[in-house]
Motif scaffolding. Structure first.
Motif, PDB file in Angstrom:
ATOM      1  N   LYS A  70     109.067  83.873  24.761  1.00 39.55           N
ATOM      2  CA  LYS A  70     108.289  84.295  25.948  1.00 39.55           C
ATOM      3  C   LYS A  70     108.895  83.651  27.199  1.00 39.55           C
ATOM      4  O   LYS A  70     108.214  83.479  28.211  1.00 39.55           O
ATOM      5  CB  LYS A  70     106.844  83.840  25.816  1.00 39.55           C
ATOM      6  CG  LYS A  70     106.086  84.476  24.680  1.00 39.55           C
ATOM      7  CD  LYS A  70     105.420  85.753  25.137  1.00 39.55           C
ATOM      8  CE  LYS A  70     104.517  86.333  24.054  1.00 39.55           C
ATOM      9  NZ  LYS A  70     103.986  87.635  24.463  1.00 39.55           N
ATOM     10  N   LEU A  71     110.150  83.258  27.086  1.00 37.50           N
ATOM     11  CA  LEU A  71     110.820  82.539  28.182  1.00 37.50           C
ATOM     12  C   LEU A  71     109.968  81.365  28.678  1.00 37.50           C
ATOM     13  O   LEU A  71     109.898  81.088  29.875  1.00 37.50           O
ATOM     14  CB  LEU A  71     111.185  83.491  29.329  1.00 37.50           C
ATOM     15  CG  LEU A  71     112.025  84.727  28.965  1.00 37.50           C
ATOM     16  CD1 LEU A  71     112.510  85.442  30.220  1.00 37.50           C
ATOM     17  CD2 LEU A  71     113.209  84.381  28.084  1.00 37.50           C
ATOM     18  N   ASN A  72     109.310  80.699  27.726  1.00 34.71           N
ATOM     19  CA  ASN A  72     108.516  79.490  28.003  1.00 34.71           C
ATOM     20  C   ASN A  72     107.405  79.729  29.023  1.00 34.71           C
ATOM     21  O   ASN A  72     107.084  78.835  29.828  1.00 34.71           O
ATOM     22  CB  ASN A  72     109.424  78.321  28.432  1.00 34.71           C
ATOM     23  CG  ASN A  72     110.490  78.026  27.411  1.00 34.71           C
ATOM     24  OD1 ASN A  72     110.224  78.078  26.215  1.00 34.71           O
ATOM     25  ND2 ASN A  72     111.713  77.769  27.852  1.00 34.71           N
ATOM     26  N   ALA A  73     106.831  80.951  29.006  1.00 32.71           N
ATOM     27  CA  ALA A  73     105.713  81.240  29.907  1.00 32.71           C
ATOM     28  C   ALA A  73     104.511  80.366  29.523  1.00 32.71           C
ATOM     29  O   ALA A  73     104.318  80.021  28.356  1.00 32.71           O
ATOM     30  CB  ALA A  73     105.345  82.722  29.805  1.00 32.71           C
ATOM     31  N   PHE A  74     103.725  80.031  30.541  1.00 31.71           N
ATOM     32  CA  PHE A  74     102.564  79.143  30.327  1.00 31.71           C
ATOM     33  C   PHE A  74     101.406  79.874  29.675  1.00 31.71           C
ATOM     34  O   PHE A  74     101.002  80.945  30.140  1.00 31.71           O
ATOM     35  CB  PHE A  74     102.035  78.630  31.680  1.00 31.71           C
ATOM     36  CG  PHE A  74     102.884  77.577  32.317  1.00 31.71           C
ATOM     37  CD1 PHE A  74     102.857  76.266  31.849  1.00 31.71           C
ATOM     38  CD2 PHE A  74     103.684  77.876  33.406  1.00 31.71           C
ATOM     39  CE1 PHE A  74     103.633  75.280  32.458  1.00 31.71           C
ATOM     40  CE2 PHE A  74     104.450  76.896  34.018  1.00 31.71           C
ATOM     41  CZ  PHE A  74     104.425  75.600  33.543  1.00 31.71           C
ATOM     42  N   ASN A  75     100.833  79.254  28.640  1.00 31.50           N
ATOM     43  CA  ASN A  75      99.537  79.697  28.117  1.00 31.50           C
ATOM     44  C   ASN A  75      98.632  78.460  28.099  1.00 31.50           C
ATOM     45  O   ASN A  75      99.091  77.339  28.383  1.00 31.50           O
ATOM     46  CB  ASN A  75      99.703  80.371  26.739  1.00 31.50           C
ATOM     47  CG  ASN A  75     100.212  79.410  25.687  1.00 31.50           C
ATOM     48  OD1 ASN A  75     100.412  78.218  25.938  1.00 31.50           O
ATOM     49  ND2 ASN A  75     100.420  79.913  24.494  1.00 31.50           N
ATOM     50  N   PRO A  76      97.356  78.644  27.802  1.00 25.02           N
ATOM     51  CA  PRO A  76      96.442  77.498  27.869  1.00 25.02           C
ATOM     52  C   PRO A  76      96.882  76.335  26.972  1.00 25.02           C
ATOM     53  O   PRO A  76      96.766  75.176  27.363  1.00 25.02           O
ATOM     54  CB  PRO A  76      95.102  78.082  27.404  1.00 25.02           C
ATOM     55  CG  PRO A  76      95.190  79.531  27.780  1.00 25.02           C
ATOM     56  CD  PRO A  76      96.622  79.914  27.566  1.00 25.02           C
ATOM     57  N   GLU A  77      97.412  76.654  25.776  1.00 21.10           N
ATOM     58  CA  GLU A  77      97.825  75.561  24.883  1.00 21.10           C
ATOM     59  C   GLU A  77      98.938  74.722  25.521  1.00 21.10           C
ATOM     60  O   GLU A  77      98.922  73.488  25.494  1.00 21.10           O
ATOM     61  CB  GLU A  77      98.318  76.127  23.543  1.00 21.10           C
ATOM     62  CG  GLU A  77      98.577  75.022  22.541  1.00 21.10           C
ATOM     63  CD  GLU A  77      99.548  75.398  21.433  1.00 21.10           C
ATOM     64  OE1 GLU A  77      99.203  75.207  20.274  1.00 21.10           O
ATOM     65  OE2 GLU A  77     100.673  75.882  21.734  1.00 21.10           O
ATOM     66  N   MET A  78      99.880  75.437  26.139  1.00 26.31           N
ATOM     67  CA  MET A  78     100.984  74.708  26.775  1.00 26.31           C
ATOM     68  C   MET A  78     100.458  73.811  27.902  1.00 26.31           C
ATOM     69  O   MET A  78     100.877  72.663  28.065  1.00 26.31           O
ATOM     70  CB  MET A  78     102.009  75.709  27.311  1.00 26.31           C
ATOM     71  CG  MET A  78     103.272  75.065  27.799  1.00 26.31           C
ATOM     72  SD  MET A  78     104.317  76.263  28.632  1.00 26.31           S
ATOM     73  CE  MET A  78     105.460  76.634  27.375  1.00 26.31           C
ATOM     74  N   HIS A  79      99.490  74.336  28.659  1.00 26.90           N
ATOM     75  CA  HIS A  79      98.894  73.531  29.739  1.00 26.90           C
ATOM     76  C   HIS A  79      98.203  72.284  29.181  1.00 26.90           C
ATOM     77  O   HIS A  79      98.341  71.190  29.746  1.00 26.90           O
ATOM     78  CB  HIS A  79      97.892  74.370  30.530  1.00 26.90           C
ATOM     79  CG  HIS A  79      98.520  75.180  31.627  1.00 26.90           C
ATOM     80  ND1 HIS A  79      99.133  74.604  32.725  1.00 26.90           N
ATOM     81  CD2 HIS A  79      98.636  76.509  31.796  1.00 26.90           C
ATOM     82  CE1 HIS A  79      99.589  75.554  33.527  1.00 26.90           C
ATOM     83  NE2 HIS A  79      99.318  76.723  32.992  1.00 26.90           N
ATOM     84  N   GLN A  80      97.448  72.476  28.062  1.00 29.91           N
ATOM     85  CA  GLN A  80      96.736  71.316  27.481  1.00 29.91           C
ATOM     86  C   GLN A  80      97.729  70.256  27.022  1.00 29.91           C
ATOM     87  O   GLN A  80      97.541  69.063  27.246  1.00 29.91           O
ATOM     88  CB  GLN A  80      95.905  71.737  26.247  1.00 29.91           C
ATOM     89  CG  GLN A  80      94.891  72.842  26.481  1.00 29.91           C
ATOM     90  CD  GLN A  80      93.680  72.346  27.259  1.00 29.91           C
ATOM     91  OE1 GLN A  80      93.666  71.182  27.663  1.00 29.91           O
ATOM     92  NE2 GLN A  80      92.715  73.212  27.497  1.00 29.91           N
ATOM     93  N   LEU A  81      98.811  70.716  26.371  1.00 35.71           N
ATOM     94  CA  LEU A  81      99.788  69.764  25.840  1.00 35.71           C
ATOM     95  C   LEU A  81     100.563  69.077  26.966  1.00 35.71           C
ATOM     96  O   LEU A  81     100.874  67.890  26.891  1.00 35.71           O
ATOM     97  CB  LEU A  81     100.744  70.474  24.876  1.00 35.71           C
ATOM     98  CG  LEU A  81     100.096  70.991  23.587  1.00 35.71           C
ATOM     99  CD1 LEU A  81     101.086  71.821  22.777  1.00 35.71           C
ATOM    100  CD2 LEU A  81      99.579  69.821  22.735  1.00 35.71           C
TER     101      LEU A  81
END
Ligand code: LHQ
Length: 261
Positions: free
Chosen positions: A22-33
């Motif tokens: 996903k070309l490292n697009a942000f999702n909520p999990e990525m934001h939490q981590l």
């Protein structure tokens, strides 16, 4: 597969955005981590510098547009909630971190991905990388600090061109325009980024935190206010162990051994 990879080595906390398909697009999990990783960077004395990069061919393509809350046809939603919950706290956390953040932009940095890169303290980019204020392509304005960083780094004319036209800016032009520290050959990027982060991880961490504070306050301050701030922050720096070590090492004509205290 975790959406970010985190490892601590030689005082450098390496954070790799890790959703390559996903070309490292942000999702909520990525934001939490990411939140947890930057809190770790703030709280652990063993962390003396952060290195942020992306896995695969991109640095980060900004918000994941396939997420339900921005999908075509979905009921209108309040984007301010996502921005207020995730992006703004992330930018504030990065700017307030009293330790240096090096960004290795390994490929395209688009939308919020571009501005999260610009929120880092020292930005290196591969020559094949690019910066794209993609927002107006989908009917948005730059966020994640873009309307703050761009005019201050590159001037209003260039900021306006980037935001209105949403053309890709090459790493070399980004360097020429003063948006980033350096564009490097692709093969050298990670080696150089690790070397710079390593140098910073052995440096006077407190002074680095104070440098960030002073330089980031500067844009909103008068000269008078800035002179007062420098005086106050220098007082703090002067009480640090690293300042004592720096002066002793200079007097003894040896290399200082900073402990980040
Ligand atoms: C993606 C994405 C992506 C999902 C590539 N999402 N899949 C804040 C708050 C709330 C809401 C809205 O937004 C924001 C802030 C923002 O960040 S708004 C801006 C969002 N980002 C964009 O508009 C950039 C969208 N991406 C692109 O324009 C291109 O992908 C770039 C220029 C980054 C790269 O182009 P290419 O190298 O040609 O790659 P590609 O487009 O073929 O993408 C590869 C894959 O990655 C593809 O999936 P597929 O399954 O077809 O292989 C894309 O769909 C996916 N992808 N960006 N943001």
């Amino acid at each position: 597969m975790s959406s970010i990879l985190v490892s601590l080595d030689g005082g450098i906390l390496s954070i790799t955005l890790n959703r390559p398909d996903k070309l490292n697009a942000f999702n909520p999990e990525m934001h939490q981590l990411l939140k947890a990783a930057f809190e770790r960077a703030r709280d652990e004395p063993a962390v003396r510098a952060v290195l942020l990069t992306g896995a695969g061919r991109a640095f980060c393509a900004g918000q994941d547009l396939s997420e339900r809350n921005v999908a075509p046809g979905a009921a209108p939603i309040d984007l301010a909630v996502t921005i207020g919950s995730y992006y703004n706290p992330l930018v504030r956390r990065m700017r307030a971190l009293p330790k240096p953040i090096v960004c290795a932009v390994n490929g395209v940095a688009a939308g919020a991905g571009a501005n999260i890169a610009l929120a880092c303290d020292l930005v290196l980019a591969a020559r094949s990388a690019s910066f794209l204020q993609a927002f107006s392509r989908i009917g948005l304005l730059p966020d994640s600090g873009g309307t703050y960083f761009l005019p201050r780094l590159a001037g209003t004319a260039r900021a306006m061109g980037l935001a209105l036209l949403a053309d890709k800016l090459s790493a070399e032009d980004a360097e020429r325009w003063g948006l980033i520290w350096k564009a490097l050959d692709d093969a050298q990027l990670m080696q150089e980024a690790l070397s710079v982060a390593g140098t910073l991880a052995e440096g006077p961490t407190k002074a680095y935190g104070l440098i960030k504070k002073a330089l980031y306050a500067s844009a909103g301050n008068s000269l008078d206010a800035q002179l007062d701030l420098e005086r106050d922050l220098q007082r703090e720096a002067g009480y640090s162990e690293d300042y004592r070590e720096g002066v002793s090492a200079f007097m003894q004509k040896r290399k200082p051994v900073f402990k980040g205290k």
